[in-house]
Write a protein that holds these residues in place. Sequence first.
Motif, PDB file in Angstrom:
ATOM      1  N   LEU A   1      42.421  17.434   5.916  1.00 13.22           N
ATOM      2  CA  LEU A   1      42.029  17.804   4.701  1.00 13.22           C
ATOM      3  C   LEU A   1      40.458  17.401   4.325  1.00 13.22           C
ATOM      4  O   LEU A   1      39.893  17.827   3.358  1.00 13.22           O
ATOM      5  N   GLY A   2      40.130  16.395   5.076  1.00 14.16           N
ATOM      6  CA  GLY A   2      38.553  15.794   4.872  1.00 14.16           C
ATOM      7  C   GLY A   2      38.466  14.748   4.122  1.00 14.16           C
ATOM      8  O   GLY A   2      37.573  14.409   3.793  1.00 14.16           O
ATOM      9  N   TYR A   3      39.622  14.130   3.911  1.00 13.93           N
ATOM     10  CA  TYR A   3      39.534  12.618   3.205  1.00 13.93           C
ATOM     11  C   TYR A   3      39.748  11.594   4.149  1.00 13.93           C
ATOM     12  O   TYR A   3      40.537  11.510   5.150  1.00 13.93           O
ATOM     13  N   ASP A   4      38.937  10.569   3.795  1.00 14.92           N
ATOM     14  CA  ASP A   4      38.748   9.534   4.749  1.00 14.92           C
ATOM     15  C   ASP A   4      39.751   8.292   4.039  1.00 14.92           C
ATOM     16  O   ASP A   4      40.363   8.475   3.290  1.00 14.92           O
ATOM     17  N   SER A   5      39.875   7.232   4.896  1.00 13.78           N
ATOM     18  CA  SER A   5      40.693   6.064   4.350  1.00 13.78           C
ATOM     19  C   SER A   5      40.278   5.465   2.891  1.00 13.78           C
ATOM     20  O   SER A   5      41.094   5.119   2.177  1.00 13.78           O
ATOM     21  N   LEU A   6      38.830   5.636   2.769  1.00 13.79           N
ATOM     22  CA  LEU A   6      38.285   5.048   1.452  1.00 13.79           C
ATOM     23  C   LEU A   6      38.802   6.216   0.199  1.00 13.79           C
ATOM     24  O   LEU A   6      39.222   5.641  -0.897  1.00 13.79           O
ATOM     25  N   ALA A   7      39.115   7.388   0.435  1.00 15.53           N
ATOM     26  CA  ALA A   7      39.287   8.366  -0.457  1.00 15.53           C
ATOM     27  C   ALA A   7      40.783   7.891  -0.918  1.00 15.53           C
ATOM     28  O   ALA A   7      41.107   8.057  -1.969  1.00 15.53           O
TER      29      ALA A   7
END
Length: 84
Positions: free
Chosen positions: A37-43
């Motif tokens: 979905l385009g979310y990285d680990s920080l998100a």
Amino acid sequence: MRELTARRPAAPDAISAGEDESTDLDGDIIDAGFRDLGYDSLAVLELASRLERDWGVVVPDEVAATLETPRAVLDYVNERAAVK
């Protein structure tokens, strides 16, 4: 009992960092991986922080790393919110 729902699954709108603008968040994404979905680990860590603040459910960093889909987040939060 209060329950987190999949209005927009696992509250992608609650994740303020890492959103890929090409991602269609209006589709059926409850079982899609956050990375897809385009979310990285920080998100995802930001989501965990907001869940603790808004729902009172602590999501340790090592657990947040294992919650890979909106459904996993919903299940985790609702199981713990029900115990309170």
